[in-house]
Design a protein around this motif. Structure first.
Motif, PDB file in Angstrom:
ATOM      1  N   UNK A  12      48.250 -62.367  68.456  1.00  0.00           N
ATOM      2  CA  UNK A  12      49.293 -62.140  67.906  1.00  0.00           C
ATOM      3  C   UNK A  12      50.130 -63.469  67.405  1.00  0.00           C
ATOM      4  N   UNK A  13      49.685 -64.504  68.570  1.00  0.00           N
ATOM      5  CA  UNK A  13      50.346 -65.711  68.429  1.00  0.00           C
ATOM      6  C   UNK A  13      49.634 -66.487  67.451  1.00  0.00           C
ATOM      7  N   UNK A  14      48.347 -66.609  67.030  1.00  0.00           N
ATOM      8  CA  UNK A  14      47.907 -67.081  65.757  1.00  0.00           C
ATOM      9  C   UNK A  14      48.468 -66.259  64.804  1.00  0.00           C
ATOM     10  N   UNK A  15      48.575 -65.095  64.845  1.00  0.00           N
ATOM     11  CA  UNK A  15      48.915 -64.378  63.157  1.00  0.00           C
ATOM     12  C   UNK A  15      50.453 -64.898  63.106  1.00  0.00           C
ATOM     13  N   UNK A  16      51.241 -65.121  64.060  1.00  0.00           N
ATOM     14  CA  UNK A  16      52.636 -65.522  64.030  1.00  0.00           C
ATOM     15  C   UNK A  16      52.739 -66.858  63.393  1.00  0.00           C
ATOM     16  N   UNK A  17      51.866 -67.960  64.061  1.00  0.00           N
ATOM     17  CA  UNK A  17      51.790 -69.133  63.508  1.00  0.00           C
ATOM     18  C   UNK A  17      51.288 -69.357  62.068  1.00  0.00           C
ATOM     19  N   UNK A  18      50.183 -68.333  61.780  1.00  0.00           N
ATOM     20  CA  UNK A  18      49.463 -68.663  60.532  1.00  0.00           C
ATOM     21  C   UNK A  18      50.084 -67.958  59.529  1.00  0.00           C
ATOM     22  N   UNK A  19      51.115 -67.061  59.496  1.00  0.00           N
ATOM     23  CA  UNK A  19      51.995 -66.163  58.601  1.00  0.00           C
ATOM     24  C   UNK A  19      51.056 -65.184  58.128  1.00  0.00           C
TER      25      UNK A  19
ATOM     26  N   UNK B 130      39.946 -75.310  77.779  1.00  0.00           N
ATOM     27  CA  UNK B 130      40.027 -76.022  76.816  1.00  0.00           C
ATOM     28  C   UNK B 130      41.344 -76.290  76.237  1.00  0.00           C
ATOM     29  N   UNK B 131      42.358 -75.289  76.152  1.00  0.00           N
ATOM     30  CA  UNK B 131      43.647 -75.160  75.981  1.00  0.00           C
ATOM     31  C   UNK B 131      44.359 -75.949  77.280  1.00  0.00           C
ATOM     32  N   UNK B 132      44.065 -75.771  78.541  1.00  0.00           N
ATOM     33  CA  UNK B 132      44.509 -76.735  79.568  1.00  0.00           C
ATOM     34  C   UNK B 132      44.164 -78.065  79.374  1.00  0.00           C
ATOM     35  N   UNK B 133      42.803 -78.310  78.999  1.00  0.00           N
ATOM     36  CA  UNK B 133      42.500 -79.886  78.765  1.00  0.00           C
ATOM     37  C   UNK B 133      43.303 -80.490  77.770  1.00  0.00           C
ATOM     38  N   UNK B 134      43.472 -79.829  76.774  1.00  0.00           N
ATOM     39  CA  UNK B 134      44.213 -80.409  75.622  1.00  0.00           C
ATOM     40  C   UNK B 134      45.726 -80.448  75.993  1.00  0.00           C
ATOM     41  N   UNK B 135      46.185 -79.456  76.784  1.00  0.00           N
ATOM     42  CA  UNK B 135      47.367 -79.839  77.125  1.00  0.00           C
ATOM     43  C   UNK B 135      47.752 -80.792  78.071  1.00  0.00           C
ATOM     44  N   UNK B 136      46.771 -80.987  79.116  1.00  0.00           N
ATOM     45  CA  UNK B 136      46.989 -82.164  80.003  1.00  0.00           C
ATOM     46  C   UNK B 136      46.762 -83.634  79.048  1.00  0.00           C
TER      47      UNK B 136
ATOM     48  N   UNK C  55      56.863 -70.770  75.410  1.00  0.00           N
ATOM     49  CA  UNK C  55      56.299 -71.905  75.868  1.00  0.00           C
ATOM     50  C   UNK C  55      55.001 -71.716  75.248  1.00  0.00           C
ATOM     51  N   UNK C  56      54.248 -70.690  75.546  1.00  0.00           N
ATOM     52  CA  UNK C  56      52.952 -70.464  75.058  1.00  0.00           C
ATOM     53  C   UNK C  56      52.812 -70.656  73.580  1.00  0.00           C
ATOM     54  N   UNK C  57      53.831 -70.268  72.908  1.00  0.00           N
ATOM     55  CA  UNK C  57      53.743 -70.516  71.384  1.00  0.00           C
ATOM     56  C   UNK C  57      53.848 -71.900  70.787  1.00  0.00           C
ATOM     57  N   UNK C  58      54.755 -72.801  71.597  1.00  0.00           N
ATOM     58  CA  UNK C  58      54.759 -74.214  71.561  1.00  0.00           C
ATOM     59  C   UNK C  58      53.628 -74.806  71.886  1.00  0.00           C
ATOM     60  N   UNK C  59      52.902 -74.614  72.831  1.00  0.00           N
ATOM     61  CA  UNK C  59      51.629 -74.866  73.260  1.00  0.00           C
ATOM     62  C   UNK C  59      50.371 -74.600  72.162  1.00  0.00           C
ATOM     63  N   UNK C  60      50.437 -73.323  71.592  1.00  0.00           N
ATOM     64  CA  UNK C  60      49.569 -72.956  70.440  1.00  0.00           C
ATOM     65  C   UNK C  60      49.741 -74.150  69.246  1.00  0.00           C
TER      66      UNK C  60
END
Length: 248
Positions: free
Chosen positions: A7-14, A97-103, A36-41
């Motif tokens: 859902x988040x990917x679809x929202x950000x990708x339109x 991977x997401x946590x690593x990039x967030x860090x 917060x999740x959308x901002x991180x994505x």
């Protein structure tokens, strides 16, 4: 988790339908965790455009490719069993991977220069994502003029509105990136009165007129990102929000 990710990917990708996007934005307004999740994505998506993250992206693509290979080369029943068993660890790998990039992005801002503020305010990011109020269509940007104990910002742009009384005014506030500051503790607050640009004829459906907006704000040097918010005259409804990255 997988459904929320999609859902988040679809929202950000339109790629969401109108109904799906409306439902998602309603959930976004009510759920600070989802914002917060959308901002991180969004931050992670931007990072994949950075050549420095190429190795990680290739690793994830290899994992996805291996899944597709297994599904097409082993007998159907065995493939289903194997994909079912492996899906359990594929999503944790992506999560790590997401946590690593967030860090990678957030820890330098937190630890590097003694700045304990986060690099983004999820609630204000969600307001920016929603865009301008259709009645008062603001198009503003900000730039940093100076810093050194005090940050000086210039906020300027245009407002497009069909009916705007001559004495109309708006409240403009500046916030740090600390989520605890919004909405009660702005670094700067002032009242602005847009000035009509009479050299430009009414535009678009409804005959909107153009008005210029310009001000300079002085705030303490305490943030790596500054947000500016436009409210109605009563200072209640948020009509528009934007941000500017502070210079090093």
């Amino acid at each position: 988790m997988e459904e929320q990710y999609e859902k988040i990917e679809g929202y950000l990708g339109g790629t969401l339908s109108t109904d799906e996007r409306t439902a998602f934005e309603a959930a976004l307004s009510a759920d600070a965790g989802l914002r917060a999740e959308v901002a991180l994505h969004r931050q992670l998506a931007a990072s994949f455009a950075d050549p420095g993250e190429l190795a990680l992206r290739e690793t994830l693509e290899e994992l996805a490719g291996e899944e597709a290979y297994q599904a097409t080369t082993v007998p159907q029943e065995a493939a289903v069993r194997q994909l079912t068993a492996r899906r359990g660890w594929l999503w944790p790998v992506l999560g790590l991977a997401a946590i690593a990039l967030g860090a990678y992005f957030f820890l330098p801002a937190i630890l590097g220069s003694g700045n304990t503020l986060p690099s983004a305010n999820p609630e204000l990011e969600a307001i920016i994502e929603r865009g301008s109020n259709p009645v008062y269509d603001f198009e503003l940007s900000a730039s940093q003029l100076a810093s050194g104990g005090e940050t000086q910002l210039r906020i300027e742009g245009e407002l497009f509105a069909a009916n705007l009384p001559a004495d109309s005014s708006f409240v403009v506030q500046v916030y740090s990136s600390d989520p605890e500051d919004f909405p009660a503790k702005p670094l700067y607050s002032t009242v602005v009165r847009p000035v009509e640009d009479k050299s430009r004829p009414p535009m678009g459906f409804g005959g909107k007129k153009a008005f210029s907006v310009a001000l300079e704000a002085k705030t303490p040097d305490q943030s790596n990102t500054y947000y500016f918010v436009v409210r109605d005259k009563a200072g209640e409804e948020v009509i528009y929000a934007g941000k500017v990255k502070a210079q090093e």
